[in-house]
Design a protein around this motif. Structure first.
Motif, PDB file in Angstrom:
ATOM      1  N   LYS A   1       0.824  -1.214   0.000  1.00 54.22           N
ATOM      2  CA  LYS A   1       0.000   0.000   0.000  1.00 54.22           C
ATOM      3  C   LYS A   1       0.856   1.261   0.000  1.00 54.22           C
ATOM      4  O   LYS A   1       0.428   2.319  -0.488  1.00 54.22           O
ATOM      5  CB  LYS A   1      -0.916  -0.013   1.228  1.00 54.22           C
ATOM      6  CG  LYS A   1      -1.754   1.240   1.327  1.00 54.22           C
ATOM      7  CD  LYS A   1      -2.952   1.098   2.213  1.00 54.22           C
ATOM      8  CE  LYS A   1      -3.807   2.350   2.132  1.00 54.22           C
ATOM      9  NZ  LYS A   1      -3.309   3.411   3.023  1.00 54.22           N
TER      10      LYS A   1
ATOM     11  N   GLU B   1       2.164   4.038  -3.429  1.00 53.85           N
ATOM     12  CA  GLU B   1       0.972   4.691  -3.967  1.00 53.85           C
ATOM     13  C   GLU B   1       1.052   5.056  -5.445  1.00 53.85           C
ATOM     14  O   GLU B   1       0.080   4.908  -6.184  1.00 53.85           O
ATOM     15  CB  GLU B   1       0.648   5.941  -3.137  1.00 53.85           C
ATOM     16  CG  GLU B   1      -0.080   5.604  -1.841  1.00 53.85           C
ATOM     17  CD  GLU B   1       0.023   6.708  -0.820  1.00 53.85           C
ATOM     18  OE1 GLU B   1      -0.150   7.869  -1.200  1.00 53.85           O
ATOM     19  OE2 GLU B   1       0.263   6.394   0.369  1.00 53.85           O
TER      20      GLU B   1
ATOM     21  N   TYR C   1      -6.056  -3.635   3.148  1.00 59.28           N
ATOM     22  CA  TYR C   1      -4.854  -3.073   2.526  1.00 59.28           C
ATOM     23  C   TYR C   1      -3.722  -3.152   3.542  1.00 59.28           C
ATOM     24  O   TYR C   1      -3.904  -2.778   4.692  1.00 59.28           O
ATOM     25  CB  TYR C   1      -5.082  -1.612   2.161  1.00 59.28           C
ATOM     26  CG  TYR C   1      -5.894  -1.404   0.923  1.00 59.28           C
ATOM     27  CD1 TYR C   1      -5.265  -1.293  -0.314  1.00 59.28           C
ATOM     28  CD2 TYR C   1      -7.271  -1.300   0.972  1.00 59.28           C
ATOM     29  CE1 TYR C   1      -5.999  -1.094  -1.466  1.00 59.28           C
ATOM     30  CE2 TYR C   1      -8.023  -1.102  -0.181  1.00 59.28           C
ATOM     31  CZ  TYR C   1      -7.374  -0.999  -1.401  1.00 59.28           C
ATOM     32  OH  TYR C   1      -8.102  -0.804  -2.536  1.00 59.28           O
TER      33      TYR C   1
ATOM     34  N   SER D   1       0.780  -2.977   4.309  1.00 56.74           N
ATOM     35  CA  SER D   1       2.155  -2.708   3.877  1.00 56.74           C
ATOM     36  C   SER D   1       3.097  -3.398   4.845  1.00 56.74           C
ATOM     37  O   SER D   1       3.114  -3.084   6.040  1.00 56.74           O
ATOM     38  CB  SER D   1       2.446  -1.214   3.843  1.00 56.74           C
ATOM     39  OG  SER D   1       3.845  -1.018   3.677  1.00 56.74           O
TER      40      SER D   1
END
Ligand code: GDP
Ligand code: MG
Length: 183
Positions: free
Chosen positions: A129, A132, A155, A157
């Motif tokens: 995520k 971007e 989502y 990361s």
């Protein structure tokens, strides 16, 4: 006083090579992120206790989670696949937000799991995520895939750690729901 119940469980990660499976597990289990890309061989199993509270039922579950990571994707066929999925109680399907194909692949991955263990809870992670500028997937596409797989999605990361703990708590709660009918 809260009742504590210990449960074991096996969680399998699936998804194409490079989506971030090993990094997500590393972030959760060891709280670190390694930027180098290391292609490992075989299957790696990590272990971590997931603590889940159900205040309404006055129960705390201490889930001894065995987290299975696929390594050496290309050799992942036949009997190896069966051994990998055997006994899995939950699946985390990972795609990479910067790679459109990796979302589509999850259909086949989940099919392979179902062939071995039938229906189990699935959580879909749309990983990376933090990247971007390079995102190729819309939320609608992810939501549709999740719906098709009867999965919830998040989502994540592995780099920043965003939603990583939540991902494991979510699959943990889904497994408790499945096994004990608790919400
Ligand atoms: N920016 C960014 N890179 C990531 C993330 N997760 C994994 N990576 C990188 O993507 C590459 C592949 O990750 P890896 O965990 O090995 O993927 P696996 O093949 O699915 O196990 C590595 O270079 C990781 O550092 C993330 O959330 N953000
Ligand atoms: Mg890996």
């Amino acid at each position: 006083m809260m009742l504590t119940k210990k449960v074991g469980s096996k969680i399998c990660f699936v998804g194409d090579g490079g989506v971030g499976k090993t990094s997500l597990i590393g972030r959760y289990v060891y709280d670190k992120f390694d930027d180098r890309y290391i292609t490992t061989i075989g299957t790696k199993v990590s272990r971590k206790e997931i603590v889940l509270d159900y205040p309404h039922d006055n129960i705390r579950f201490k889930m001894d989670a065995m987290i299975w990571d696929i390594v050496g994707q290309k050799a992942f066929r036949g009997l190896l696949q069966e051994a990998y999925f055997h006994g899995a109680r939950g699946v985390i399907g990972v795609c990479n937000l910067t790679d459109k194909k990796s979302l589509e692949s999850l259909t086949d991955w989940v099919k392979s799991v179902k062939n071995v263990v039938g229906r189990v809870p699935i959580v879909l992670l749309a990983n990376k995520k933090d990247m971007e500028e390079e995102v190729q997937l819309s939320e609608a596409e992810i939501r549709n895939m999740a719906r098709g797989l009867s999965a919830t999605y998040l989502y994540t990361s592995a780099k920043t750690g965003e939603n990583v703990r939540k991902a494991f708590n979510t699959i943990g709660r889904e497994m408790i729901k499945n096994q004990f009918n608790l919400y």
